[in-house]
Design a protein around this motif. Sequence first.
Motif, PDB file in Angstrom:
ATOM      1  N   LEU A 126     -14.395 -25.991 -24.736  1.00  0.00           N
ATOM      2  CA  LEU A 126     -14.196 -26.969 -23.767  1.00  0.00           C
ATOM      3  C   LEU A 126     -14.163 -26.919 -22.233  1.00  0.00           C
ATOM      4  O   LEU A 126     -14.133 -25.501 -22.045  1.00  0.00           O
ATOM      5  N   PRO A 127     -14.274 -27.907 -21.529  1.00  0.00           N
ATOM      6  CA  PRO A 127     -14.415 -27.391 -20.067  1.00  0.00           C
ATOM      7  C   PRO A 127     -13.025 -27.233 -19.182  1.00  0.00           C
ATOM      8  O   PRO A 127     -12.790 -27.785 -18.116  1.00  0.00           O
ATOM      9  N   ILE A 128     -12.166 -26.423 -20.021  1.00  0.00           N
ATOM     10  CA  ILE A 128     -10.864 -26.249 -19.653  1.00  0.00           C
ATOM     11  C   ILE A 128     -10.571 -24.797 -19.489  1.00  0.00           C
ATOM     12  O   ILE A 128     -11.122 -24.236 -20.672  1.00  0.00           O
ATOM     13  N   GLY A 129      -9.975 -24.255 -18.581  1.00  0.00           N
ATOM     14  CA  GLY A 129      -9.885 -22.796 -18.607  1.00  0.00           C
ATOM     15  C   GLY A 129      -9.201 -22.466 -17.368  1.00  0.00           C
ATOM     16  O   GLY A 129      -8.649 -23.151 -16.354  1.00  0.00           O
ATOM     17  N   TYR A 130      -9.253 -21.117 -17.078  1.00  0.00           N
ATOM     18  CA  TYR A 130      -8.845 -20.627 -15.735  1.00  0.00           C
ATOM     19  C   TYR A 130      -9.743 -19.349 -15.173  1.00  0.00           C
ATOM     20  O   TYR A 130     -10.469 -18.911 -16.034  1.00  0.00           O
ATOM     21  N   LYS A 131      -9.791 -18.966 -13.965  1.00  0.00           N
ATOM     22  CA  LYS A 131     -10.621 -18.000 -13.521  1.00  0.00           C
ATOM     23  C   LYS A 131      -9.781 -17.030 -12.830  1.00  0.00           C
ATOM     24  O   LYS A 131      -8.784 -17.620 -12.038  1.00  0.00           O
ATOM     25  N   MET A 132      -9.781 -15.724 -13.212  1.00  0.00           N
ATOM     26  CA  MET A 132      -9.170 -14.690 -12.700  1.00  0.00           C
ATOM     27  C   MET A 132      -9.890 -14.094 -11.597  1.00  0.00           C
ATOM     28  O   MET A 132     -11.019 -13.504 -11.689  1.00  0.00           O
ATOM     29  N   ILE A 133      -9.421 -14.379 -10.389  1.00  0.00           N
ATOM     30  CA  ILE A 133     -10.225 -13.980  -8.917  1.00  0.00           C
ATOM     31  C   ILE A 133      -9.544 -12.669  -8.334  1.00  0.00           C
ATOM     32  O   ILE A 133      -8.292 -12.808  -8.168  1.00  0.00           O
ATOM     33  N   THR A 134     -10.227 -11.644  -8.224  1.00  0.00           N
ATOM     34  CA  THR A 134      -9.768 -10.561  -7.402  1.00  0.00           C
ATOM     35  C   THR A 134     -10.499 -10.468  -6.218  1.00  0.00           C
ATOM     36  O   THR A 134     -11.619 -10.466  -6.179  1.00  0.00           O
ATOM     37  N   ARG A 135      -9.837 -10.384  -5.178  1.00  0.00           N
ATOM     38  CA  ARG A 135     -10.278  -9.994  -3.856  1.00  0.00           C
ATOM     39  C   ARG A 135      -9.945  -8.583  -3.414  1.00  0.00           C
ATOM     40  O   ARG A 135      -8.836  -7.989  -3.415  1.00  0.00           O
ATOM     41  N   LYS A 136     -11.063  -7.748  -3.071  1.00  0.00           N
ATOM     42  CA  LYS A 136     -10.925  -6.391  -2.859  1.00  0.00           C
ATOM     43  C   LYS A 136     -11.383  -6.150  -1.192  1.00  0.00           C
ATOM     44  O   LYS A 136     -12.306  -6.228  -0.775  1.00  0.00           O
ATOM     45  N   PRO A 137     -10.026  -6.037  -0.181  1.00  0.00           N
ATOM     46  CA  PRO A 137     -10.512  -5.747   1.004  1.00  0.00           C
ATOM     47  C   PRO A 137     -11.085  -4.452   1.377  1.00  0.00           C
ATOM     48  O   PRO A 137     -11.103  -3.463   0.637  1.00  0.00           O
TER      49      PRO A 137
END
Length: 396
Positions: free
Chosen positions: A317-328
């Motif tokens: 299905l076109p439903i979900g979530y993105k786990m976004i990690t930002r590394k300085p």
Amino acid sequence: MLLKLLRYLFGYVRVEVYGFAPERLMNLLIKDEVVIWDVTETENGYCFYIGRKNLLNIKPYLQKTNMKLKVKSRIGLPYFFRRNRRRATFGIGCMIFIVLIYTLSLFVWEVKVTGEDHIVAEEMIKHIEKNYIPLGTLKSNVDCSTLEASLRKDFEDISWISCELKGTGLTVHLEEGLQPETKEKEDVTGDVVAVKNAKITRMITRQGTPVAKVNDKVKKGDILISGTIYIYDDNNEVMETNYIAADGDVYGKTSYKYSDYVDINYYEKEYSEESVKHITLFFMDYCLTPYMPKVSSEKYDTYTQLHKLRLFQNFYLPIGYKMITRKPYTLKSAVRSEDEATDMLNERLNKKIKEFQENGLEIIENGVTIEKVDDRMEAKGKITIVEPIGKLRKKQ
């Protein structure tokens, strides 16, 4: 089974009758063909199932026989709605959810490629989604046979391909290798021409008239094997001209210019031990980020993990979530030695030579040299190879 379904749709109850004359009550019900079932005897009367409508009509029989009735349980759809009439909103929501799931099941929401390494598979998926099957395409508009033929034209290294549509996912199974040789149709005519500038090293003519020979230097587009055959008479005059599809193997020596460099002074990233994470929800092309924490540095790398909702194995299905990690990170000045830079250049050069060899090309001379120029090491020169240079050019 059908009878049970009908009873559930119209509703039925289990009742107990007791009193002065239970046998007489049962005889009256049988006489007037009132439908009851699963009758069991109790101490004071009988228990049985009866339809919801017949329950309303049984009152005169009870009065006539001086019997009483007690409802044990109510079963069926009408009673279910009556019990849950205050939860109508929940029921409507369930119906909307079912309709939404069914509607989404009519489209393609996932494209997968098997049989290739991860990088090649990702490139092919992007190619398919951009040119043929964008996500959200109706499954009824997907023709797997047409897609297979198109991908064979776009990727010449594919020797076998099969497209499979299951659930809401399109899976492309493929194998890489040489395609089987196909015979030209008898009505095809043409010449074998050079596809690039080269010096001929080897030539085998199977059909047609050789125009060039070994050690000749040819340019792109020159005819190597002609598909025109002349038939001469005894006076050495052309009596007849025939046109065929020229065929043969022509190999030539070509040179590729090679250039690469590695800086001696460079900057490297020094990552912070702390990383910042947040979640982005998405539905089709719409995204929602409830909260995005701040990053301590203006410079950072972003890594995204996509989690798409899947009900079954192939029902995406076109439903979900993105786990976004930002590394300085911070940039730190660094210096590499000339030997380190030379090793890096040699590694890249060997990788390029390996690619030539994997494609069946013969390396006869490596004229690449490495030297220091200003603040970097440079690799320049020519790689001489022997490769097939002939290709059939069909006559219009």
